[in-house]
Design a protein around this motif. Structure first.
Motif, short mmCIF file in Angstrom:
data_model
loop_
_atom_site.label_atom_id
_atom_site.label_comp_id
_atom_site.label_asym_id
_atom_site.label_seq_id
_atom_site.Cartn_x
_atom_site.Cartn_y
_atom_site.Cartn_z
N ASP A 11 47.88 29.88 36.23
CA ASP A 11 48.63 28.91 37.05
C ASP A 11 47.78 27.65 37.19
O ASP A 11 46.71 27.68 37.81
N MET A 12 48.24 26.56 36.59
CA MET A 12 47.51 25.30 36.69
C MET A 12 47.53 24.80 38.13
O MET A 12 48.55 24.87 38.82
N ALA A 142 43.62 31.99 37.76
CA ALA A 142 44.13 33.10 36.96
C ALA A 142 44.04 34.40 37.74
O ALA A 142 43.12 34.60 38.54
N GLY A 143 45.02 35.25 37.49
CA GLY A 143 45.02 36.60 38.04
C GLY A 143 45.06 37.60 36.91
O GLY A 143 45.79 37.40 35.93
N ILE A 153 50.43 37.72 41.93
CA ILE A 153 49.83 37.69 43.26
C ILE A 153 48.35 37.34 43.16
O ILE A 153 47.81 36.53 43.92
N ALA A 154 47.67 37.93 42.17
CA ALA A 154 46.23 37.73 42.02
C ALA A 154 45.87 36.28 41.70
O ALA A 154 44.86 35.76 42.17
N SER A 155 46.71 35.61 40.91
CA SER A 155 46.38 34.23 40.52
C SER A 155 46.40 33.28 41.71
O SER A 155 45.77 32.22 41.69
N ASP A 156 47.12 33.67 42.76
CA ASP A 156 47.22 32.83 43.96
C ASP A 156 46.13 33.15 44.98
O ASP A 156 45.99 32.46 45.99
N TRP A 157 45.35 34.19 44.70
CA TRP A 157 44.44 34.73 45.70
C TRP A 157 43.25 33.82 45.98
O TRP A 157 42.77 33.74 47.12
N ARG A 158 42.76 33.15 44.94
CA ARG A 158 41.57 32.30 45.12
C ARG A 158 41.82 30.87 44.65
O ARG A 158 40.93 30.21 44.12
N LYS A 159 43.05 30.40 44.83
CA LYS A 159 43.37 29.03 44.48
C LYS A 159 42.68 28.07 45.45
O LYS A 159 42.54 28.39 46.63
N PRO A 160 42.34 26.87 44.95
CA PRO A 160 42.41 26.42 43.55
C PRO A 160 41.16 26.82 42.76
O PRO A 160 40.14 27.16 43.34
N PHE A 164 40.87 36.07 40.12
CA PHE A 164 40.88 37.31 40.90
C PHE A 164 41.39 38.43 40.01
O PHE A 164 42.37 38.27 39.28
N VAL A 165 40.72 39.58 40.09
CA VAL A 165 41.04 40.72 39.24
C VAL A 165 41.42 41.91 40.11
O VAL A 165 40.73 42.23 41.08
#
Length: 382
Positions: A11-12, A142-143, A153-160, A164-165
């Motif tokens: 997710d950019m 990226a998730g 869900i993971a890609s939004d976890w540590r934005k920006p 997250f894995v």
């Protein structure tokens, strides 16, 4: 979930605004809002500096301006955004051919087997993010997870600019405390209903069986049961075919129907250009209107032969206005043109078997001739 599957969701970060800041150094570090100024405009994107003030995508531009008076408004430039999106896609393709774009700024990648021989999906995600940073001067989050639901869900976890894995053996512990609103499809109305039943977290949902959830929420109840357990069998679908291509425009002032001819022609031209990248042809033309009272009107027509040009598409869309009741002389704030029902060129169109099956589509045999340019009573676009 399918055993052994490795999915990455990329997710950019604040994509449109980030492209603007990249291309204009004067915008870096400043609150940027990508939107046309005006009473009817909405926010396409906001930089993280603007988000600190509460500015969000799809918010009315006037609201964004009130919340962040010092914001810099930049009109969207989708040509540049598409170019950046295509460049990111080329980076994805270095690792896998199983790519499912969701929009210009995000995509699913199945890297269960990857082209570069990297040992783990996490390393693939790191390599992609690093190359996006180096070559495009943009950041992406990226998730990584065993399925699409968890990867998103993971890609939004540590934005920006985060990674997250979720490992397969961590799924239950990760999901248990999440608010039910984090589940795809659970909007504010559904979240309120769930909370009223004492179901505030995913862990609360897990205590209910599939029968009880289905009884309360129909088919979606079965989906809730699966997602609350981290189950998602949906594969990454490469080369997904567009179901509909549409363009719309919101006006500075409310206008009567008879003044929309030029707008519809321009929208039809944009739809036609966008459809040229589709290997299939669209046989249903759609006209969308929104009144000054925010009532949505949609009229559509399925054709035995698809439009052969943007001019013909425009003429058909304009002809659909004849099916709009103007006895009360309504004013309109938005118009849209769409092309849907895509099929292979030699595929026979499947018309509804029963009159009520497609409420907006009138009888094809009697309507196609009326909707073609040159038919009696058909208004010519100027």
């Amino acid at each position: 979930m399918v055993a052994g599957r490795k999915i990455v969701h990329v997710d950019m970060d604040a994509f449109y605004a980030s492209v603007e800041q990249r291309d204009d150094p004067a915008l870096r570090g400043r609150p940027v809002v990508v939107a046309w100024r005006g009473r009817r405009s909405v926010v396409c994107a906001a930089s993280y500096e603007a988000r600190k003030f509460g500015v969000r995508s799809a918010m009315a531009a006037l609201t964004a301006e009130r919340m962040c008076p010092h914001a810099i408004f930049v009109p969207p430039d989708f040509t540049r955004y598409r170019a950046a999106s295509q460049a990111a896609r080329r980076i994805f393709e270095e690792h896998t051919d199983l790519i499912e774009p969701l929009s210009l700024d995000e995509a699913y990648l199945d890297v269960t087997e990857n082209k570069t021989g990297l040992a783990t999906a996490t390393r693939v995600a790191k390599a992609i993010r690093e190359k996006i940073r180096q070559e495009l001067n943009l950041t992406a989050s990226a998730g990584v997870a065993p399925n699409k639901f968890l990867a998103k869900i993971a890609s939004d976890w540590r934005k920006p600019d985060g990674l997250f894995v979720i490992q397969p053996d961590e799924v239950e512990a990760f999901l248990e405390p999440l608010p039910v609103g984090r589940i795809p499809g659970v909007g504010k109305v559904m979240e309120t209903r769930l909370r009223q039943l004492g179901l505030a977290t995913v862990g609360d949902l897990r205590r209910l069986g599939p029968g009880e959830l289905e009884e309360r929420f129909g088919k979606y109840g079965a989906r809730l049961y699966e997602l609350s357990r981290g189950i998602d069998h949906n594969p990454v679908v490469a080369g997904r075919i567009s179901k509909q291509i549409s363009k719309e425009d919101t006006f500075e002032r409310d206008v009567p129907l008879e003044e929309l001819g030029e707008v519809i022609r321009e929208l039809a031209e944009k739809v036609w250009k966008a459809s040229k990248g589709n290997e299939r042809i669209g046989r249903t033309v759609v006209l969308k209107l929104k009144t000054s009272e925010f009532a949505n009107l949609t009229r559509s027509l399925t054709l035995s032969q698809p439009p052969s040009s943007s001019e013909e598409l425009a003429a058909i869309a304009w002809g659909l206005r004849e099916r709009v009741d103007v006895s009360a002389r309504p004013l309109f704030r938005l118009a849209g043109v769409g092309l849907s029902n895509f099929r292979d060129e030699d595929e026979e169109p499947q018309f509804p078997l029963f009159p009520g099956q497609a409420a907006e589509d009138e009888d094809v045999s009697s309507q196609v001739s009326e909707a073609r340019p040159g038919a009696p009573g058909f208004a010519t676009l100027r």
